[in-house]
Design a protein around this motif. Structure first.
Motif, PDB file in Angstrom:
ATOM      1  N   VAL A  61      44.661  -4.447  -5.687  1.00  0.00           N
ATOM      2  CA  VAL A  61      45.962  -4.828  -5.124  1.00  0.00           C
ATOM      3  C   VAL A  61      45.674  -5.904  -4.076  1.00  0.00           C
ATOM      4  CG1 VAL A  61      47.234  -2.719  -5.632  1.00  0.00           C
ATOM      5  CG2 VAL A  61      45.786  -2.787  -3.605  1.00  0.00           C
ATOM      6  N   ALA A  62      46.400  -5.921  -2.969  1.00  0.00           N
ATOM      7  CA  ALA A  62      46.105  -6.873  -1.907  1.00  0.00           C
ATOM      8  C   ALA A  62      44.681  -6.640  -1.405  1.00  0.00           C
ATOM      9  CB  ALA A  62      47.097  -6.703  -0.760  1.00  0.00           C
ATOM     10  N   ALA A  63      43.981  -7.723  -1.106  1.00  0.00           N
ATOM     11  CA  ALA A  63      42.618  -7.601  -0.587  1.00  0.00           C
ATOM     12  C   ALA A  63      42.685  -7.165   0.872  1.00  0.00           C
ATOM     13  CB  ALA A  63      41.890  -8.930  -0.729  1.00  0.00           C
ATOM     14  N   TYR A  64      42.150  -5.979   1.164  1.00  0.00           N
ATOM     15  CA  TYR A  64      42.287  -5.438   2.511  1.00  0.00           C
ATOM     16  C   TYR A  64      41.381  -6.124   3.531  1.00  0.00           C
ATOM     17  CZ  TYR A  64      45.144  -1.660   0.556  1.00  0.00           C
ATOM     18  OH  TYR A  64      46.132  -0.924  -0.058  1.00  0.00           O
ATOM     19  N   ARG A  65      40.635  -7.125   3.105  1.00  0.00           N
ATOM     20  CA  ARG A  65      39.866  -7.923   4.072  1.00  0.00           C
ATOM     21  C   ARG A  65      40.733  -8.986   4.742  1.00  0.00           C
ATOM     22  NH1 ARG A  65      35.553 -10.828   0.389  1.00  0.00           N
ATOM     23  NH2 ARG A  65      35.766  -8.836  -0.667  1.00  0.00           N
ATOM     24  N   TYR A  66      41.923  -9.219   4.182  1.00  0.00           N
ATOM     25  CA  TYR A  66      42.757 -10.334   4.648  1.00  0.00           C
ATOM     26  C   TYR A  66      43.014 -10.309   6.156  1.00  0.00           C
ATOM     27  CZ  TYR A  66      46.705 -13.608   4.744  1.00  0.00           C
ATOM     28  OH  TYR A  66      47.550 -14.651   5.026  1.00  0.00           O
ATOM     29  N   PRO A  67      43.384  -9.159   6.764  1.00  0.00           N
ATOM     30  CA  PRO A  67      43.604  -9.191   8.217  1.00  0.00           C
ATOM     31  C   PRO A  67      42.370  -9.617   8.995  1.00  0.00           C
ATOM     32  CG  PRO A  67      43.634  -6.931   7.372  1.00  0.00           C
ATOM     33  CD  PRO A  67      43.689  -7.841   6.199  1.00  0.00           C
ATOM     34  N   TYR A  68      41.189  -9.223   8.512  1.00  0.00           N
ATOM     35  CA  TYR A  68      39.957  -9.608   9.209  1.00  0.00           C
ATOM     36  C   TYR A  68      39.688 -11.107   9.045  1.00  0.00           C
ATOM     37  CZ  TYR A  68      39.356  -4.544   9.008  1.00  0.00           C
ATOM     38  OH  TYR A  68      39.543  -3.186   9.124  1.00  0.00           O
ATOM     39  N   LEU A  69      39.956 -11.640   7.860  1.00  0.00           N
ATOM     40  CA  LEU A  69      39.791 -13.084   7.654  1.00  0.00           C
ATOM     41  C   LEU A  69      40.726 -13.866   8.567  1.00  0.00           C
ATOM     42  CD1 LEU A  69      39.487 -13.391   3.756  1.00  0.00           C
ATOM     43  CD2 LEU A  69      37.645 -13.472   5.450  1.00  0.00           C
ATOM     44  N   MET A  70      41.954 -13.383   8.715  1.00  0.00           N
ATOM     45  CA  MET A  70      42.917 -14.090   9.554  1.00  0.00           C
ATOM     46  C   MET A  70      42.509 -14.072  11.023  1.00  0.00           C
ATOM     47  SD  MET A  70      45.227 -15.491   7.678  1.00  0.00           S
ATOM     48  CE  MET A  70      46.374 -15.939   8.974  1.00  0.00           C
ATOM     49  N   LEU A  71      41.784 -13.042  11.451  1.00  0.00           N
ATOM     50  CA  LEU A  71      41.352 -12.954  12.848  1.00  0.00           C
ATOM     51  C   LEU A  71      40.145 -13.833  13.142  1.00  0.00           C
ATOM     52  CD1 LEU A  71      41.833  -9.128  13.424  1.00  0.00           C
ATOM     53  CD2 LEU A  71      42.994 -10.950  14.683  1.00  0.00           C
ATOM     54  N   GLY A  72      39.493 -14.346  12.097  1.00  0.00           N
ATOM     55  CA  GLY A  72      38.402 -15.288  12.311  1.00  0.00           C
ATOM     56  C   GLY A  72      38.964 -16.658  12.658  1.00  0.00           C
ATOM     57  N   ASP A  73      38.090 -17.645  12.772  1.00  0.00           N
ATOM     58  CA  ASP A  73      38.609 -18.989  13.058  1.00  0.00           C
ATOM     59  C   ASP A  73      38.263 -19.955  11.934  1.00  0.00           C
ATOM     60  OD1 ASP A  73      35.919 -19.186  13.501  1.00  0.00           O
ATOM     61  OD2 ASP A  73      36.066 -20.093  15.490  1.00  0.00           O
ATOM     62  N   SER A  74      38.208 -19.431  10.704  1.00  0.00           N
ATOM     63  CA  SER A  74      38.103 -20.270   9.516  1.00  0.00           C
ATOM     64  C   SER A  74      39.493 -20.409   8.902  1.00  0.00           C
ATOM     65  CB  SER A  74      37.149 -19.647   8.489  1.00  0.00           C
ATOM     66  OG  SER A  74      35.840 -19.517   9.012  1.00  0.00           O
ATOM     67  N   LEU A  75      39.670 -21.426   8.078  1.00  0.00           N
ATOM     68  CA  LEU A  75      40.933 -21.629   7.384  1.00  0.00           C
ATOM     69  C   LEU A  75      40.989 -20.701   6.168  1.00  0.00           C
ATOM     70  CD1 LEU A  75      43.553 -23.327   6.936  1.00  0.00           C
ATOM     71  CD2 LEU A  75      42.163 -24.814   5.485  1.00  0.00           C
ATOM     72  N   VAL A  76      42.051 -19.904   6.069  1.00  0.00           N
ATOM     73  CA  VAL A  76      42.186 -18.975   4.952  1.00  0.00           C
ATOM     74  C   VAL A  76      42.984 -19.630   3.823  1.00  0.00           C
ATOM     75  CG1 VAL A  76      43.036 -16.732   4.187  1.00  0.00           C
ATOM     76  CG2 VAL A  76      42.041 -16.977   6.474  1.00  0.00           C
ATOM     77  N   LEU A  77      42.380 -19.665   2.642  1.00  0.00           N
ATOM     78  CA  LEU A  77      43.044 -20.136   1.428  1.00  0.00           C
ATOM     79  C   LEU A  77      43.480 -18.882   0.677  1.00  0.00           C
ATOM     80  CD1 LEU A  77      40.237 -22.675   0.555  1.00  0.00           C
ATOM     81  CD2 LEU A  77      42.458 -23.296   1.460  1.00  0.00           C
ATOM     82  N   LYS A  78      44.788 -18.596   0.692  1.00  0.00           N
ATOM     83  CA  LYS A  78      45.280 -17.314   0.187  1.00  0.00           C
ATOM     84  C   LYS A  78      45.915 -17.462  -1.191  1.00  0.00           C
ATOM     85  CE  LYS A  78      48.317 -13.444   1.151  1.00  0.00           C
ATOM     86  NZ  LYS A  78      48.789 -13.426  -0.245  1.00  0.00           N
ATOM     87  N   GLN A  79      45.435 -16.645  -2.109  1.00  0.00           N
ATOM     88  CA  GLN A  79      45.996 -16.606  -3.464  1.00  0.00           C
ATOM     89  C   GLN A  79      47.439 -16.097  -3.433  1.00  0.00           C
ATOM     90  OE1 GLN A  79      44.567 -13.406  -5.912  1.00  0.00           O
ATOM     91  NE2 GLN A  79      44.777 -14.560  -7.815  1.00  0.00           N
ATOM     92  N   ASP A  80      48.307 -16.766  -4.172  1.00  0.00           N
ATOM     93  CA  ASP A  80      49.669 -16.276  -4.345  1.00  0.00           C
ATOM     94  C   ASP A  80      49.610 -14.885  -4.974  1.00  0.00           C
ATOM     95  OD1 ASP A  80      52.487 -16.356  -4.382  1.00  0.00           O
ATOM     96  OD2 ASP A  80      52.431 -16.878  -6.510  1.00  0.00           O
ATOM     97  N   SER A  81      50.408 -13.956  -4.451  1.00  0.00           N
ATOM     98  CA  SER A  81      50.266 -12.569  -4.880  1.00  0.00           C
ATOM     99  C   SER A  81      51.602 -11.849  -4.859  1.00  0.00           C
ATOM    100  CB  SER A  81      49.281 -11.837  -3.962  1.00  0.00           C
ATOM    101  OG  SER A  81      49.199 -10.469  -4.277  1.00  0.00           O
ATOM    102  N   THR A  82      51.749 -10.880  -5.738  1.00  0.00           N
ATOM    103  CA  THR A  82      52.919  -9.999  -5.699  1.00  0.00           C
ATOM    104  C   THR A  82      52.713  -8.865  -4.705  1.00  0.00           C
ATOM    105  OG1 THR A  82      52.053  -8.627  -7.497  1.00  0.00           O
ATOM    106  CG2 THR A  82      53.467 -10.480  -8.118  1.00  0.00           C
ATOM    107  N   TYR A  83      51.481  -8.685  -4.226  1.00  0.00           N
ATOM    108  CA  TYR A  83      51.159  -7.580  -3.325  1.00  0.00           C
ATOM    109  C   TYR A  83      51.180  -8.036  -1.868  1.00  0.00           C
ATOM    110  CZ  TYR A  83      49.491  -5.364  -7.608  1.00  0.00           C
ATOM    111  OH  TYR A  83      49.398  -4.847  -8.866  1.00  0.00           O
TER     112      TYR A  83
END
Length: 508
Positions: free
Chosen positions: A378-400
């Motif tokens: 489903v949604a990748a549960y690492r996403y909140p941690y990636l957002m808290l870093g200071d890299s640019l997040v390239l996020k896949q379009d998702s229904t989740y």
């Protein structure tokens, strides 16, 4: 692909000019700033925390780390020399932008209160020392605030949560009898992952429906933690411990949808969403049982932007076919993308062709400028941690989605990529060619995540969901046959005496 107007870049450019001079600037302890929930005695959290902003002698906020060794230090002790308490205070986390995060975990309650000294060298910072008048409770002290409104005010809980409003729009009323009749039949078979909870008089009772309910330990622990802090409404609900949201009935169908509580939502389901078990557990176990949590990640975001490797990065299991595509794209475009599968389960036949990547510490992800976020089951549960870093997040379009996604905007907080990843390489090239814009989006996303994902906000969110649910129940919750009490953990190693003033019956 949108381009930000040049006017929008001016504040960033000015900030960069200030930041460029920051290493030469000296920190002014009196002018520096200190704030946050860890300075309020009533905000009881597993790990308490607050923030520092380094300010120079001219009154300008530093936007980079001060030069040389970090001279900020924090000393926390009981106000009374007669009270000996264990408090773990690691050194402040440098967030690499002129701000620092201070964490401390208490192992006993202090009756008199705490004295928090924040120093830069030998000089007190801002209004230090800070006095927290007691009692100041530790995490395992069962002493709930009986006025939920006062508790929410103490935590500065937001007055609105758009995801909660959206989730409950489908449920103007909740028929508990309908739930009792339908949920076990529809979702509680042998392969189910449903747990039936009743919260009554701030005690938690449950029964498991189905074979795959081991993750109830995560729902148990956050419910118990919340019940120790605030008086919860009497409610009866079903929580889905599986990956996929369950309720796909439409509002206009007969019978209509049921308010199943889940950790992940989707565009074609009606589940009510709570923060995931992962970020809830990491909040409870911060500075103790986990390495990655919503606080520690903020001080481990890798090198500064200019020194990061200018590639997109991904590591993860083979839980979705697009992840295999990533690896193939990486083989063909190694100058743009470094992607690898660390474990094969769903597509084991692909391991020989694509290879298996070595595990890498999560903090090392941030050596790369761009992070690719692709769904798992489903949604990748690492996403909140990636957002808290200071890299640019390239996020896949998702229904989740998770509970906080609704307030994140594409091209402001992250760069969107198509579901089939067909534009990923193009977006990486865009980021490389528009470095300042990419950096600005990365920073905006990080700041938004820092606000949304503060641990105390998770408790606010949980309580708000339960309150909204309780207001819609059409009958009183009950302890059903087969339910067992979920007891608060014994913590005989820590002193805990509840000092809250409770009015006697004569005073009511």
């Amino acid at each position: 692909m949108p381009r930000l107007p040049r006017a929008a870049l001016l504040p960033l450019q000015l900030a960069l000019l200030v930041g460029a001079g920051a290493p030469e600037a000296s920190v002014s302890a009196p002018r520096s700033l200190v704030w946050g929930p860890g300075l309020r005695p009533g905000v009881v959290l597993p790990v308490r925390y607050f923030y520092l902003q380094a300010v120079d002698s001219e009154g300008l906020n530093l936007t980079r780390s001060p030069p040389g060794q970090t001279l900020f230090k924090v000393v926390i002790k009981s106000l009374s020399p007669k009270e000996l308490v264990r408090i773990h205070v690691p050194k402040p986390l440098d967030r690499n932008d002129g701000t620092f995060l201070v964490r401390y975990r208490m192992y006993e309650t202090v009756s008199e209160g705490l004295k928090i000294e924040v120093l830069y060298g030998d000089e007190h910072v801002a209004q230090s020392p800070y006095i927290l008048k007691g009692p100041v409770y530790h995490e395992y002290c069962e002493c709930p605030e009986e006025d939920p409104q006062a508790w929410q005010k103490t935590l500065s809980c937001p007055t609105e949560e758009p995801q909660i409003a959206k989730d409950f729009a489908s449920f103007p009323s909740i028929n508990l009898q309908q739930m009792l009749n339908e949920v076990p039949k529809r979702f509680g078979d042998e392969r189910g992952a449903i747990v039936h909870y009743t919260i009554l008089n701030n005690h938690i009772y449950r029964r498991s429906l189905g074979k795959y309910t081991d993750f109830k330990m995560f729902s148990d622990e956050i419910l118990l933690s919340l019940a120790r802090k605030v008086l919860l409404p009497d409610i009866e609900f079903y929580i889905n411990l599986g990956d996929w949201p369950l309720e796909h009935r439409k509002v206009n169908e007969t019978p209509g949808p049921l308010p199943i509580v889940s950790w992940c939502g989707s565009l074609d389901s009606r589940d009510i969403i709570l923060p995931t078990y992962d970020i809830s557990h990491s909040t409870l176990e911060a500075m103790r049982g986990v390495t990655n949590d919503l606080l520690s990640i903020q001080g481990n975001t890798g090198p500064s932007w200019i020194n990061k490797t200018e590639k997109a990065f991904f590591r993860g299991r083979d839980s979705r076919e697009e992840r295999l595509q990533l690896v193939q794209m990486s083989k063909e475009n190694p100058e743009l993308l470094d992607a690898g599968i660390t474990g094969y389960f769903f597509f084991q036949e692909k391991e020989k062709e694509l290879g298996k990547a070595k595990l890498i510490g999560f903090f090392d992800f941030f050596k790369y400028k761009y992070q690719v976020n692709v769904d798992g089951t489903v949604a990748a549960y690492r996403y909140p941690y990636l957002m808290l870093g200071d890299s640019l997040v390239l996020k896949q379009d998702s229904t989740y989605y998770e509970h906080f996604y609704m307030t994140l905007k594409p091209w402001k907080h992250y760069v969107p990529i198509k579901r089939n990843l067909s534009d990923l390489l193009e977006k990486i090239k865009w980021a490389k060619e528009n470095d300042e814009e990419a950096k600005k989006i990365a920073k905006e996303g990080q700041l938004r995540a820092r606000d949304l994902l503060q641990p105390h906000r998770l408790y606010c969110y949980y309580y708000r969901v339960f309150r909204e649910y309780a207001e819609r129940q059409s009958s009183k919750p009950e302890i059903r046959d087969g339910m067992e009490l979920v007891a608060q953990p014994d913590d005989d190693t820590s002193v805990c005496q509840c000092h809250r003033e409770r009015p006697s019956r004569e005073e009511l």
